[in-house]
Design a protein around this motif. Structure first.
Motif, mmCIF file in Angstrom:
data_model
loop_
_atom_site.group_PDB
_atom_site.id
_atom_site.type_symbol
_atom_site.label_atom_id
_atom_site.label_comp_id
_atom_site.label_asym_id
_atom_site.label_seq_id
_atom_site.Cartn_x
_atom_site.Cartn_y
_atom_site.Cartn_z
ATOM 1 N N UNK A 52 -9.704 -7.508 11.347
ATOM 2 C CA UNK A 52 -9.739 -6.044 11.453
ATOM 3 C C UNK A 52 -9.077 -5.338 10.278
ATOM 4 N N UNK A 53 -8.314 -6.098 9.487
ATOM 5 C CA UNK A 53 -7.533 -5.471 8.412
ATOM 6 C C UNK A 53 -8.026 -5.811 7.010
ATOM 7 N N UNK A 84 1.211 -5.296 3.347
ATOM 8 C CA UNK A 84 0.244 -5.804 4.332
ATOM 9 C C UNK A 84 -0.178 -7.221 3.956
ATOM 10 N N UNK A 136 0.850 -1.193 0.000
ATOM 11 C CA UNK A 136 0.000 0.000 0.000
ATOM 12 C C UNK A 136 0.885 1.243 0.000
ATOM 13 N N UNK A 178 -4.071 3.689 10.527
ATOM 14 C CA UNK A 178 -5.220 3.507 9.646
ATOM 15 C C UNK A 178 -4.851 3.433 8.187
ATOM 16 N N UNK A 179 -5.862 3.233 7.345
ATOM 17 C CA UNK A 179 -5.641 3.086 5.900
ATOM 18 C C UNK A 179 -5.365 4.447 5.284
ATOM 19 N N UNK A 189 0.169 -2.572 13.096
ATOM 20 C CA UNK A 189 -1.063 -1.971 12.597
ATOM 21 C C UNK A 189 -1.984 -1.688 13.782
ATOM 22 N N UNK A 190 -2.847 -0.697 13.583
ATOM 23 C CA UNK A 190 -3.802 -0.333 14.629
ATOM 24 C C UNK A 190 -4.537 -1.584 15.105
ATOM 25 N N UNK A 191 -4.656 -1.763 16.369
ATOM 26 C CA UNK A 191 -5.269 -2.999 16.848
ATOM 27 C C UNK A 191 -6.516 -2.748 17.686
ATOM 28 N N UNK A 192 -7.290 -3.817 17.801
ATOM 29 C CA UNK A 192 -8.515 -3.736 18.608
ATOM 30 C C UNK A 192 -8.546 -4.947 19.538
ATOM 31 N N UNK A 195 3.772 0.344 2.526
ATOM 32 C CA UNK A 195 3.351 -0.534 3.622
ATOM 33 C C UNK A 195 2.881 -1.878 3.057
#
Lengths: 269, 194
Positions: free
Chosen positions: B103-104, B57, B39, B193-194, B170-173, B55
Motif C-alpha cells: 500500500x505504500x 519511510x 519524505x 497520505x503522501x 501510516x494510513x492503512x487498509x 517522515x
C-alpha cells in the motif's frame, strides 16, 4: 502506473479463447456436429497457450516460473491452474469431436468449458483486487474482465461461424451470443468505470473505448447479423476487432488507474 | 510471535537523510533505488502559522502483510523465528505482484538482479544482536528498534513514553503496519497520505 502490456495481452487473448470455448460448449447441446467445434477448439487452445506464454514473458526470471505452481495462493497460481484445466478440457473435447464419439461426455465437457471460461476470466481480474490499489479493489474489475472477454470471445465465435459457413440457424445463435456478450461488456465496463472514477480522470478516453468498442459495437454487429446472416462474416470480424480493442482498453485503463494507497517511493512497476 | 519494527520519533528527526545513506551503504543499494527514504511533509498552513516535519519511510513490517499474501512463490515471506517480512531473492520470479500489493510503494526493484528487494530491518545485523544501521547511525537518536510487544524493547519503551495522541501509523487498509511514528501535536499535526 505503467501499462504492463504482456499482462494485458495475456488476459485479452486467453480470455477470448476461453469464451470461444464457452460458445462451443453451449452449442454442443444442439446435439449435432458443427463445423466450428473442432477448429474453434483448436483455436481456443492456441489462444490460451499464446496468452500463457506472453504472461511468462512478464517475469524477470521465467525459468523460475515452476516455483509459482509450488506455492498455492490466490492470484497467479489460480489463473495458471484454471488456464491449464480449461486447456485440458478443451483438448479432450476436441479429440472426442474429431473422433465423433461420446456425445454425452462432450455435453459434460461443454458445461465445464462454460463454467471454466467464467471462472478463469473472472479470476484474471480478481487477481488485481487488492486494498493497496483503491481503483482495483472492487468486484466490478473482475466482472469487467469477464465482460470484455465474453464480448471478444463471442464475436470470435460469430466470425468463425460465418467463415466456416455454418447453417443460418447456427450463425443466428452465434449472433445472439455476440449481442449478449456485448451487453455484458457494456454493463460491466460502465459499472467499473463509474466506481473507479475513470469517467472523470485521464482514463476517460479509454473507458469510453471500452464501452463503445468493447460493448456497443459488438452488440450492434450481433444484432445486425441476427437480421442479416449473410453479412455475418463482415459483422463478426468488425465485432471481433472492436471487442479486442475494448478488452485492451479496459486493461490499459486498469493499469493507468492503479496508483497505490500512498506511493512514498514513486517506483514505476 | 514477536513484531519487530522501528519506531521513529518525528519530534526529534531533523531530516538529515543520514538513515538513507547508512541504509544504502550497509545494504549496497544501487543509485536510484531506495529501501528507506525521508519524505518532507509540508509546509502546511498559512504564513506565519506554518508547520512541517520529516517522515522516514521504509517497509512497515505489516502484521497482515499483503506482499506475503500475494507472492506466488513464497519469495516474500515471514521469518519463522523473528516474524520479520523478508524476500528470498533466490526464488523471486520478478512478477512484481508484491510491489503492486504494497500500500505504500516502499518495495524496490533491483535492476541488476531483476528481483524485488526491501528493508530487511538489517536482519544480517540484528541476528547477532546489533541494531539496524539506520537506528545505529541516526544522529538525532530518533529511531528505536525492537519487538513492539516486548515492554523491555527500545521500540516499546519509546512508544510507552509517548502520549497516546502522538502515536501514529501510516494510513492503512487492513494491513496493520507495525512501524510506529511519534509526532506531538505541538510539533506538527499528523497528515494522512503522501
Amino acid at each position: 502506473m505503467e501499462i504492463q502490456w504482456s499482462l494485458v495481452l495475456f488476459t485479452v487473448l486467453s480470455g477470448m479463447g476461453a469464451w470461444l470455448a464457452a460458445c462451443i460448449g453451449i452449442e454442443e447441446f444442439r446435439g449435432k456436429q458443427r463445423k466450428v467445434a473442432l477448429p474453434g477448439s483448436i483455436l481456443a487452445v492456441v489462444l490460451l497457450a499464446i496468452g500463457g506464454i506472453i504472461s511468462v514473458s512478464h517475469l524477470a526470471h521465467p525459468l523460475r516460473v515452476v516455483a509459482a505452481l509450488s506455492h498455492p495462493a490466490p492470484g497467479i497460481f489460480l489463473e495458471a491452474l484454471l488456464l491449464g484445466i480449461l486447456a485440458v478440457v478443451i483438448i479432450i473435447y476436441a479429440v472426442l469431436v474429431a473422433r465423433e464419439i461420446s456425445p454425452a461426455v462432450r455435453k459434460v465437457l461443454g458445461i465445464l468449458m462454460v463454467l471454466l471460461a467464467i471462472a478463469f476470466t473472472f479470476a484474471c481480474g480478481s487477481s488485481y483486487m487488492m486494498a493497496s490499489r483503491p481503483a482495483w479493489n472492487t468486484i466490478l474489475l473482475p466482472l469487467a474482465y469477464l465482460g470484455t472477454a465474453c464480448a471478444s470471445g463471442t464475436a470470435l465465435a460469430l466470425a468463425m461461424a460465418a467463415i466456416r459457413k455454418e447453417e443460418e440457424a447456427a450463425i443466428k445463435r452465434a449472433a445472439l451470443f455476440t449481442v449478449v456478450g456485448g451487453i455484458v461488456a457494456i454493463i460491466t465496463t460502465v459499472a467499473y468505470g463509474a466506481v473507479s472514477g475513470s469517467f472523470e480522470s485521464e482514463g476517460t478516453l479509454l473507458i469510453l473505448g471500452c464501452v463503445v468498442c468493447g460493448g456497443i459495437v459488438p452488440t450492434v454487429c450481433g444484432a445486425l447479423a441476427l437480421k442479416r446472416p449473410n453479412d455475418a462474416q463482415m459483422l463478426g470480424v468488425i465485432a471481433l476487432i472492436c471487442g479486442v480493442i475494448g478488452a485492451i482498453s479496459l486493461r490499459a485503463l486498469m493499469w493507468i488507474m492503479g496508483t497505490p494507497l500512498d506511493d512514498y517511493f514513486g517506483v514505476e512497476i | 510471535m514477536p513484531h519487530y519494527a522501528i519506531v521513529i520519533d518525528l519530534n526529534r528527526c531533523i531530516g538529515c537523510h543520514g538513515c538513507e545513506i547508512a541504509c544504502k551503504n550497509e545494504n549496497g543499494i544501487a543509485l536510484g533505488e531506495d529501501w528507506n527514504k525521508v519524505i518532507d511533509r509540508g509546509p502546511f498552513g498559512d504564513y506565519p502559522d506554518l508547520e512541517m516535519y520529516y517522515l522516514p519511510v521504509m517497509c512497515q513490517q505489516c502484521q497482515n502483510s499483503p506482499c506475503t499474501n500475494v507472492c506466488p512463490t513464497g519469495a516474500s515471506y515471514r521469518d519463522e523465528n523473528t516474524n520479520v517480512v523478508l524476500v528470498n531473492k533466490e526464488i523471486c520470479i520478478g512478477c512484481k505482484y508484491c510491489m503492486m500489493a504494497c500500500p505504500y510503494g516502499v518495495r524496490a526493484w533491483n535492476e541488476e538482479e531483476r528481483v524485488v528487494e526491501k528493508c530487511t530491518l538489517c536482519s544480517h545485523l540484528t541476528v547477532t544482536g546489533e541494531l539496524p544501521m539506520c537506528v545505529r547511525t541516526c544522529s538525532a537518536g530518533a529511531r528505536f528498534y525492537g519487538d513492539i510487544d516486548d515492554p523491555e524493547s527500545d521500540a516499546a519503551q519509546a512508544l510507552a513514553a509517548a502520549d497516546e495522541d502522538s502515536i501514529h501509523t501510516l494510513r492503512e487498509s487492513g494491513n496493520s503496519p507495525a512501524t510506529h511514528y511519534i509526532l506531538s501535536p505541538s510539533r506538527a499535526a499528523w497528515k494522512e497520505g503522501v
